[in-house]
Design a protein around this motif. Structure first.
Motif, PDB file in Angstrom:
ATOM      1  N   GLN A  20       0.829  -1.208   0.000  1.00 51.84           N
ATOM      2  CA  GLN A  20       0.000   0.000   0.000  1.00 51.84           C
ATOM      3  C   GLN A  20       0.863   1.259   0.000  1.00 51.84           C
ATOM      4  O   GLN A  20       0.561   2.225  -0.702  1.00 51.84           O
ATOM      5  CB  GLN A  20      -0.933  -0.014   1.212  1.00 51.84           C
ATOM      6  N   LEU A  21       1.954   1.249   0.785  1.00 56.08           N
ATOM      7  CA  LEU A  21       2.860   2.393   0.792  1.00 56.08           C
ATOM      8  C   LEU A  21       3.474   2.611  -0.593  1.00 56.08           C
ATOM      9  O   LEU A  21       3.573   3.751  -1.076  1.00 56.08           O
ATOM     10  CB  LEU A  21       3.976   2.178   1.813  1.00 56.08           C
ATOM     11  N   ARG A  22       3.878   1.523  -1.213  1.00 59.28           N
ATOM     12  CA  ARG A  22       4.500   1.644  -2.534  1.00 59.28           C
ATOM     13  C   ARG A  22       3.520   2.162  -3.570  1.00 59.28           C
ATOM     14  O   ARG A  22       3.837   3.068  -4.351  1.00 59.28           O
ATOM     15  CB  ARG A  22       5.059   0.286  -2.983  1.00 59.28           C
ATOM     16  N   VAL A  23       2.314   1.611  -3.569  1.00 55.90           N
ATOM     17  CA  VAL A  23       1.316   2.031  -4.552  1.00 55.90           C
ATOM     18  C   VAL A  23       0.972   3.505  -4.380  1.00 55.90           C
ATOM     19  O   VAL A  23       0.865   4.255  -5.355  1.00 55.90           O
ATOM     20  CB  VAL A  23       0.048   1.147  -4.435  1.00 55.90           C
ATOM     21  N   ARG A  24       0.817   3.930  -3.111  1.00 58.49           N
ATOM     22  CA  ARG A  24       0.513   5.338  -2.866  1.00 58.49           C
ATOM     23  C   ARG A  24       1.651   6.263  -3.310  1.00 58.49           C
ATOM     24  O   ARG A  24       1.418   7.404  -3.705  1.00 58.49           O
ATOM     25  CB  ARG A  24       0.193   5.571  -1.387  1.00 58.49           C
ATOM     26  N   SER A  28       6.860   1.605  -9.007  1.00 57.75           N
ATOM     27  CA  SER A  28       6.625   0.238  -9.470  1.00 57.75           C
ATOM     28  C   SER A  28       7.421  -0.726  -8.599  1.00 57.75           C
ATOM     29  O   SER A  28       8.380  -0.336  -7.916  1.00 57.75           O
ATOM     30  CB  SER A  28       7.053   0.075 -10.920  1.00 57.75           C
ATOM     31  N   ALA A  29       7.045  -2.001  -8.634  1.00 57.46           N
ATOM     32  CA  ALA A  29       7.777  -3.008  -7.867  1.00 57.46           C
ATOM     33  C   ALA A  29       9.210  -3.117  -8.367  1.00 57.46           C
ATOM     34  O   ALA A  29      10.145  -3.325  -7.574  1.00 57.46           O
ATOM     35  CB  ALA A  29       7.071  -4.354  -7.961  1.00 57.46           C
ATOM     36  N   ILE A  30       9.423  -2.953  -9.670  1.00 52.31           N
ATOM     37  CA  ILE A  30      10.771  -3.038 -10.236  1.00 52.31           C
ATOM     38  C   ILE A  30      11.638  -1.902  -9.726  1.00 52.31           C
ATOM     39  O   ILE A  30      12.775  -2.105  -9.273  1.00 52.31           O
ATOM     40  CB  ILE A  30      10.712  -3.029 -11.776  1.00 52.31           C
ATOM     41  N   ASP A  31      11.115  -0.672  -9.743  1.00 52.96           N
ATOM     42  CA  ASP A  31      11.889   0.484  -9.294  1.00 52.96           C
ATOM     43  C   ASP A  31      12.163   0.424  -7.792  1.00 52.96           C
ATOM     44  O   ASP A  31      13.274   0.732  -7.336  1.00 52.96           O
ATOM     45  CB  ASP A  31      11.156   1.788  -9.626  1.00 52.96           C
ATOM     46  N   GLU A  47       5.826  -8.583  -0.513  1.00 57.68           N
ATOM     47  CA  GLU A  47       4.514  -7.943  -0.351  1.00 57.68           C
ATOM     48  C   GLU A  47       3.387  -8.954  -0.179  1.00 57.68           C
ATOM     49  O   GLU A  47       2.314  -8.616   0.305  1.00 57.68           O
ATOM     50  CB  GLU A  47       4.238  -7.043  -1.549  1.00 57.68           C
ATOM     51  N   ALA A  48       3.631 -10.195  -0.559  1.00 60.36           N
ATOM     52  CA  ALA A  48       2.641 -11.254  -0.353  1.00 60.36           C
ATOM     53  C   ALA A  48       2.887 -12.015   0.947  1.00 60.36           C
ATOM     54  O   ALA A  48       2.135 -12.931   1.281  1.00 60.36           O
ATOM     55  CB  ALA A  48       2.664 -12.230  -1.531  1.00 60.36           C
ATOM     56  N   GLY A  49       3.935 -11.623   1.691  1.00 58.66           N
ATOM     57  CA  GLY A  49       4.246 -12.297   2.945  1.00 58.66           C
ATOM     58  C   GLY A  49       4.967 -13.617   2.764  1.00 58.66           C
ATOM     59  O   GLY A  49       5.147 -14.367   3.729  1.00 58.66           O
ATOM     60  N   ARG A  50       5.381 -13.920   1.528  1.00 59.71           N
ATOM     61  CA  ARG A  50       5.995 -15.228   1.265  1.00 59.71           C
ATOM     62  C   ARG A  50       7.477 -15.301   1.612  1.00 59.71           C
ATOM     63  O   ARG A  50       8.049 -16.386   1.645  1.00 59.71           O
ATOM     64  CB  ARG A  50       5.784 -15.613  -0.206  1.00 59.71           C
ATOM     65  N   LEU A  61      13.037   1.375   2.103  1.00 65.01           N
ATOM     66  CA  LEU A  61      11.808   1.442   1.312  1.00 65.01           C
ATOM     67  C   LEU A  61      10.809   2.422   1.914  1.00 65.01           C
ATOM     68  O   LEU A  61      10.188   3.207   1.187  1.00 65.01           O
ATOM     69  CB  LEU A  61      11.181   0.047   1.199  1.00 65.01           C
ATOM     70  N   THR A  62      10.631   2.396   3.243  1.00 67.83           N
ATOM     71  CA  THR A  62       9.647   3.315   3.836  1.00 67.83           C
ATOM     72  C   THR A  62      10.061   4.771   3.629  1.00 67.83           C
ATOM     73  O   THR A  62       9.204   5.634   3.416  1.00 67.83           O
ATOM     74  CB  THR A  62       9.462   3.033   5.341  1.00 67.83           C
TER      75      THR A  62
END
Length: 293
Positions: A20-24, A28-31, A47-50, A61-62
């Motif tokens: 959610q932080l990244r999308v806001r 992108s996931a790549i960047d 991000e999927a907890g895996r 990241l934050t």
């Protein structure tokens, strides 16, 4: 390290918060992955907890996502550190995943509030009450013993240092479920009075005469997060459990809890800590129930 096949609720929650932080932020996931030396697919697994994320990468990241709340970031860091597991993992062959997730949430939360309408809250049950309750669910003797051990181990969270604040609202109907021997129930009621002496525990009883209740739907626990948006609602049912974390769900169940708190009798205060009063309160109702048992 292989990917997790069954992430815990907190592991999934950490991943959702990071996504959610990244999308806001518009990244992108790549960047975002490139900033911390990870590929886009690797970040997607986080991000999927895996899979886990090291603390330095999480903090980077934050910052990149523009997160300004230090309290929120530290809460995410605590979730990431929790990947190492806790005492509950020793019971992973004895209880199901929802019970393990519940114990993990209890250990991680600074406060939580629960509503019970049928059974005594698990954190407040005596061993003999817990055993009687579990035996009604047709568990064999060994499974009952291990589950009782698990439940009693959960209760240690209430006396740790620092201890979480726990506010329990119990409907009077709970005290009229006579699936246990009257003496067992008497000792359970006495235990509630004793537990209420702990400064971090608040117990209220909703009497039958309270009037119309809000649409509760069933027992639930509202776990408070370090920040309001990190709160979680736990609801257990016959085929599993739900962990709700949207702002709408949090607001709904917080409103229900607040309304029930108003309808309930004043909190349980042991007699040695109050002056004589003719006011109807939770202790007076418990004393009446003890008298008629």
């Amino acid at each position: 390290m292989g990917l997790r096949t069954n992430p815990t609720q907190l592991q999934r929650r950490l991943g959702r918060e990071l996504r959610q932080l990244r999308v806001r932020s518009g990244m992108s996931a790549i960047d975002a992955g490139a900033l911390v030396g990870l590929g886009g697919p690797h970040l997607s697994h986080i991000e999927a907890g895996r899979t886990a994320i090291p603390e330095p990468k999480l903090r980077t990241l934050t910052r990149a996502y523009g997160c300004k709340s230090g309290t929120y970031v530290e809460a995410l860091v605590a979730m990431a550190r929790g990947d190492q597991g806790g005492w509950w993992r020793g019971f992973r062959h004895d209880v199901d995943a929802r019970a393990l997730d519940l114990a993990e949430l209890e250990a991680a939360s600074p406060s939580f509030s629960g509503v019970e309408t049928v059974n005594m809250p698990g954190l407040l049950q005596t061993p003999e009450y817990a055993k009687a309750l579990l035996e009604t669910r047709n568990r064999d003797a060994d499974a009952t013993r291990r589950f009782c051990e698990f439940r009693l181990r959960r209760q240690e969270v209430l006396t740790r240092d620092p201890a979480p604040n726990y506010h329990a609202i119990i409907h009077e109907a709970v005290f009229h479920m006579y699936f246990v021997d009257p003496e067992v129930l008497r000792r359970q009621l006495t235990h509630l009075i004793d537990v209420a002496r702990l400064p971090n525990i608040t117990i209220q009883i909703v009497p039958f005469r309270s009037g119309p209740l809000p649409a509760v739907g069933g027992p639930f626990v509202l776990f408070g997060g370090a920040e309001p948006e990190l709160s979680t609602v736990y609801m257990e049912h016959d085929v599993g459990a739900d962990f709700l974390s949207t702002p709408e769900h949090i607001a709904r169940y917080r409103t229900i809890f607040d309304r029930l708190s108003v309808l309930a009798l004043p909190p349980l205060v042991p007699e040695t800590e109050r002056r004589f009063t003719s006011q109807r309160d939770s202790l007076s109702l418990l004393q009446h129930l003890l008298y008629i048992l």
